[in-house]
Each structure stands twice: as structure tokens, then as C-alpha cells.
Design a protein around this motif. Structure first.
Motif, PDB file in Angstrom:
ATOM      1  N   SER A 242     -10.553  -5.702 -43.021  1.00 48.22           N
ATOM      2  CA  SER A 242      -9.777  -5.785 -41.775  1.00 48.22           C
ATOM      3  C   SER A 242     -10.566  -6.518 -40.700  1.00 48.22           C
ATOM      4  CB  SER A 242      -9.409  -4.372 -41.294  1.00 48.22           C
ATOM      5  OG  SER A 242      -8.568  -3.732 -42.228  1.00 48.22           O
ATOM      6  N   GLY A 245     -10.911 -10.197 -41.684  1.00 52.41           N
ATOM      7  CA  GLY A 245      -9.607 -10.849 -41.636  1.00 52.41           C
ATOM      8  C   GLY A 245      -9.182 -11.286 -40.248  1.00 52.41           C
ATOM      9  N   GLU A 246      -9.826 -10.750 -39.224  1.00 51.27           N
ATOM     10  CA  GLU A 246      -9.510 -11.180 -37.852  1.00 51.27           C
ATOM     11  C   GLU A 246     -10.060 -12.572 -37.563  1.00 51.27           C
ATOM     12  OE1 GLU A 246     -11.069  -8.188 -35.311  1.00 51.27           O
ATOM     13  OE2 GLU A 246      -9.692  -6.613 -36.014  1.00 51.27           O
ATOM     14  N   ARG A 247     -11.042 -13.013 -38.353  1.00 54.31           N
ATOM     15  CA  ARG A 247     -11.673 -14.314 -38.136  1.00 54.31           C
ATOM     16  C   ARG A 247     -11.420 -15.301 -39.277  1.00 54.31           C
ATOM     17  NH1 ARG A 247     -16.674 -15.917 -35.837  1.00 54.31           N
ATOM     18  NH2 ARG A 247     -17.036 -18.115 -36.339  1.00 54.31           N
ATOM     19  N   PHE A 248     -11.335 -14.775 -40.498  1.00 52.46           N
ATOM     20  CA  PHE A 248     -11.234 -15.635 -41.670  1.00 52.46           C
ATOM     21  C   PHE A 248      -9.944 -15.357 -42.431  1.00 52.46           C
ATOM     22  CE2 PHE A 248     -15.763 -14.711 -40.958  1.00 52.46           C
ATOM     23  CZ  PHE A 248     -16.261 -15.997 -40.798  1.00 52.46           C
ATOM     24  N   ASP A 249      -9.439 -16.385 -43.109  1.00 55.67           N
ATOM     25  CA  ASP A 249      -8.318 -16.222 -44.027  1.00 55.67           C
ATOM     26  C   ASP A 249      -8.899 -15.851 -45.387  1.00 55.67           C
ATOM     27  OD1 ASP A 249      -5.733 -16.395 -45.190  1.00 55.67           O
ATOM     28  OD2 ASP A 249      -6.284 -18.367 -45.978  1.00 55.67           O
ATOM     29  N   LEU A 250      -8.590 -14.662 -45.868  1.00 56.03           N
ATOM     30  CA  LEU A 250      -9.148 -14.163 -47.117  1.00 56.03           C
ATOM     31  C   LEU A 250      -8.056 -14.003 -48.167  1.00 56.03           C
ATOM     32  CD1 LEU A 250     -11.466 -11.330 -45.698  1.00 56.03           C
ATOM     33  CD2 LEU A 250     -12.091 -13.699 -46.214  1.00 56.03           C
ATOM     34  N   ARG A 251      -8.316 -14.498 -49.382  1.00 56.09           N
ATOM     35  CA  ARG A 251      -7.365 -14.346 -50.486  1.00 56.09           C
ATOM     36  C   ARG A 251      -8.098 -13.758 -51.676  1.00 56.09           C
ATOM     37  NH1 ARG A 251      -5.539 -17.569 -54.735  1.00 56.09           N
ATOM     38  NH2 ARG A 251      -6.595 -19.453 -53.982  1.00 56.09           N
ATOM     39  N   TRP A 265     -13.218 -12.702 -52.744  1.00 56.59           N
ATOM     40  CA  TRP A 265     -12.141 -13.234 -51.921  1.00 56.59           C
ATOM     41  C   TRP A 265     -12.472 -14.682 -51.552  1.00 56.59           C
ATOM     42  CZ3 TRP A 265     -13.048  -8.170 -52.239  1.00 56.59           C
ATOM     43  CH2 TRP A 265     -11.978  -7.274 -52.174  1.00 56.59           C
ATOM     44  N   VAL A 267     -12.556 -17.655 -49.044  1.00 56.33           N
ATOM     45  CA  VAL A 267     -12.648 -17.697 -47.583  1.00 56.33           C
ATOM     46  C   VAL A 267     -12.047 -19.012 -47.088  1.00 56.33           C
ATOM     47  CG1 VAL A 267     -14.177 -17.601 -45.584  1.00 56.33           C
ATOM     48  CG2 VAL A 267     -14.746 -16.301 -47.660  1.00 56.33           C
ATOM     49  N   ASN A 268     -11.025 -18.908 -46.254  1.00 58.44           N
ATOM     50  CA  ASN A 268     -10.368 -20.085 -45.663  1.00 58.44           C
ATOM     51  C   ASN A 268      -9.952 -21.107 -46.721  1.00 58.44           C
ATOM     52  OD1 ASN A 268     -10.764 -18.940 -43.137  1.00 58.44           O
ATOM     53  ND2 ASN A 268     -12.662 -20.071 -42.757  1.00 58.44           N
ATOM     54  N   GLY A 269      -9.424 -20.601 -47.828  1.00 53.98           N
ATOM     55  CA  GLY A 269      -8.925 -21.475 -48.882  1.00 53.98           C
ATOM     56  C   GLY A 269      -9.960 -21.944 -49.875  1.00 53.98           C
TER      57      GLY A 269
END
Length: 358
Positions: A242, A245-251, A265, A267-269
């Protein structure tokens, strides 16, 4: 006398319940390090010292761990011999040197070189705090070390000094640069996840992205020497996600290998990733493939089991390689199902992480 028994202001490391060998009733006649739950250990962690140049609050007491008499420590030649047995007779495929802090051994390069010659082609890695590593990285790479994991919880100097009780962040960062320049990459950073480090998690991940390091956060486990760990105080993986996720796009991409401890995960694609080893809240015990050798030469089948089997005395009494392999097989056949942290009545191990090896 237990590993965490206080005597005055010191902590007695001791050796926990050490046995010549547990029962192997029902064990199939196979060479690998199998256990009764169907797992096979192929990843060897070798602790080579209890000494450390830092005093991380979650690992060691402020005064450090008592010194193990040198006669009780495995020698470089003994370590090399046991690593050879593990690979050639027991099916081990990876070896990692741990401590304490492995850089505290002056003969570390000799250990690595000896293992390189004994088990050519087997990946040899090391977990270190990197203090002073810049002075030895080239020699270690030449000796055959292939990869390094660095324990680093924050890149804030004041916070680092508070957590480790030592103002050595500059040395750690220099060590990381030295390892990269020596070709010891992709370098991994291990950060223990605590309330004290959560606020700096975003900064640490950004630093790793900028520095070309792969970051893995580790949920804090009850392996501190002071036995102050409490479940209600730990930060879990979901809380960390959490915050990040406020700063980075995680998948989420999960695990490449079921026995790998870290879930990954993007990070940012990508292509960079961040890993989380959720040892407490997302236990991976059922897929564990590790076996551990302590600095005194005992086999420890699980971080949380104080039942150890002594190889050192057998080795020094003239046991041949197959005798030692059989003792090792017996130790791993006796492995627990899991650490049981979440079970009622859980009791932490006597040894702290600094005395076991990571």
C-alpha cells in the motif's frame, strides 16, 4: 544453557539440542536431502562466523554475540570439504556464505576459491552488510564468487546509524559500488521490513532503481537476539504494498520458482522488479529447499528448529565423506513441516539470526 540465555549483560550463544543423528526410519535409500514431507534441499547456506561489524537491532544485541572459540569454528578446508560433500553426494545446486558477517573472516577468499575448485560450475554467493567490501570485491570475484546480497534497510544516514548502532552507511554504499565494478551483479538488496523502516521504503526502492540493484523486502521474523519481536508490532507485506503503491505502479508477477522465497512485482511496467519475502504472513515452508550449516559445523534443517546434527566432531574423528553425508541426510529427514509462527504456543528458536546464518 541456551543460545539466548543472558548472563549479566552478555548473551550465551551456546549450541542448542545437538544430536549425533536422528532416526531415519522409513527414509528411502536415495542420495538427495529429502524429508518426510516430500521436500528436497538443494540450496545450502553456510555460516562461517558469528562476528559482525554492525549491531542491527533485529539481529544482534548492542554488545554483540559472544565470540565462538576458534577451535569450535570450521576451518577453511573443513568448509570446502563439506561443501564438496553437499554438492557431489547430496545434490546441492547452490551455495551461499553467510555470518554473522562473512567479511569478518580473513580467509574468506580462500574459502571461496577452495569451493570454486571443489565444485566448479556451482553458483557461489554471499550475504553481507558490505562494510569494507570495496577493498575485497575484486579478489572475491577472482576467487569465484558469482553474486552478492547486501543487507541494507535504509539509505538515510541517521536512520541507518540508529538501526545498526554504527555510522557506516558510506562504507556500505562504497562496498556496493565496489561489488558492481568487480562484476558481482545483478546485486540484490535485502531490507527487513519494520515500523522504523516503512517510512523510508519508497526512498530505498527509488535508490535501488537508480543504482541498478534489485530490492527485496523481508517481513521481520522472531529471530532477534533480545527476543523482543511481537506479531502485533510487525509490518506485513500488504501494508508495504500500500505504501509503495502510492508512488510506484506495481504489477504482481509471483514467483519464477516455487521454492524461491520472494514474490515479485514489476515496478512502473518493468523491467525492474521489487520482491517481498513474506515469511510470516505468506509462509512458503511447504516449498522450502534449504539446508543450513552453522559456523560450528552443525546441520540445521530449519531456521526455527534448534535440533542440530553435529558434523564437525565426526569430521575431526576421521569420518569419511559418505559417513558425513549419511549424518546430513538424517538431519534433513528430520526436518519440520514449517516454522509455526502463526500457531498458538509458538516458541522462537534459541539462536538468533546472527548465530544461525541467513
Amino acid at each position: 544453557m541456551t543460545a539466548a540465555t543472558r548472563t549479566g549483560t552478555a548473551i550465551d550463544v551456546g549450541i542448542p539440542t545437538v544430536r549425533t543423528a536422528p532416526s531415519t526410519t522409513g527414509r528411502p535409500d536415495v542420495p538427495e536431502l529429502i524429508d518426510t514431507f516430500g521436500r528436497t534441499a538443494r540450496d545450502l547456506r553456510v555460516s562461517i562466523t558469528e562476528k559482525c561489524s554492525l549491531r542491527c537491532t533485529y539481529c544482534m544485541p548492542a554488545e554483540g554475540l559472544p565470540a565462538i572459540p576458534s577451535a569450535r569454528l570450521l576451518t577453511a578446508d573443513e568448509i570446502v570439504r563439506l561443501v564438496g560433500i553437499a554438492v557431489h553426494r547430496l545434490g546441492v545446486r547452490e551455495v551461499r556464505f553467510t555470518g554473522g558477517e562473512p567479511l569478518m573472516r580473513r580467509d574468506l577468499e580462500a574459502i571461496v576459491e577452495g569451493c570454486t575448485e571443489r565444485v566448479p560450475g556451482v553458483p557461489l554467493s554471499m550475504t553481507t552488510n558490505a562494510v569494507g567490501l570495496e577493498h575485497r570485491a575484486d579478489a572475491l570475484a577472482r576467487a569465484g564468487l558469482s553474486r552478492i546480497n547486501v543487507s541494507l534497510d535504509t539509505v538515510d544516514r541517521a536512520h541507518f546509524a540508529e538501526l545498526t548502532r554504527r555510522d557506516r552507511l558510506d562504507s556500505v554504499l562504497a562496498g556496493i559500488r565496489g561489488a558492481q565494478e568487480a562484476g558481482l551483479a545483478l546485486l540484490k538488496i535485502n531490507a527487513v521490513l519494520m515500523k522504523e523502516t516503512l517510512s523510508g521504503a519508497v526512498e530505498l526502492l527509488q535508490w535501488c532503481l537508480d543504482s541498478g540493484c534489485a530490492l527485496r523486502f523481508i517481513e521481520q521474523m522472531p529471530l532477534d537476539a533480545d527476543h523482543e519481536w511481537a506479531r502485533e508490532n510487525m509490518v506485513d507485506a500488504q501494508t508495504l504494498l500500500s505504501v509503495l503503491g502510492e508512488r510506484f505502479d506495481l504489477r504482481e508477477i509471483g514467483r519464477d520458482d516455487p521454492s524461491a522465497p520472494a514474490e515479485e512485482w514489476l515496478v512502473n511496467g518493468g523491467p525492474a522488479t521489487v520482491g517481498i519475502i513474506a515469511s510470516v504472513t505468506r509462509s512458503f515452508c511447504e516449498d522450502c529447499d534449504r539446508t543450513r550449516l552453522t559456523a560450528e559445523g552443525t546441520v540445521r534443517s530449519c531456521l526455527f528448529s534448534d535440533r542440530e546434527v553435529d558434523l564437525r566432531d565426526a569430521l575431526r574423528s576421521g569420518a569419511d565423506d559418505e559417513d558425513l553425508a549419511q549424518l546430513w541426510r538424517a538431519a534433513m529427514w528430520d526436518k519440520w513441516a514449517g516454522h509455526g509462527i502463526n500457531a498458538a504456543g509458538f516458541v522462537p528458536p534459541q539462536r538468533s539470526m546472527g548465530a544461525i546464518g541467513g
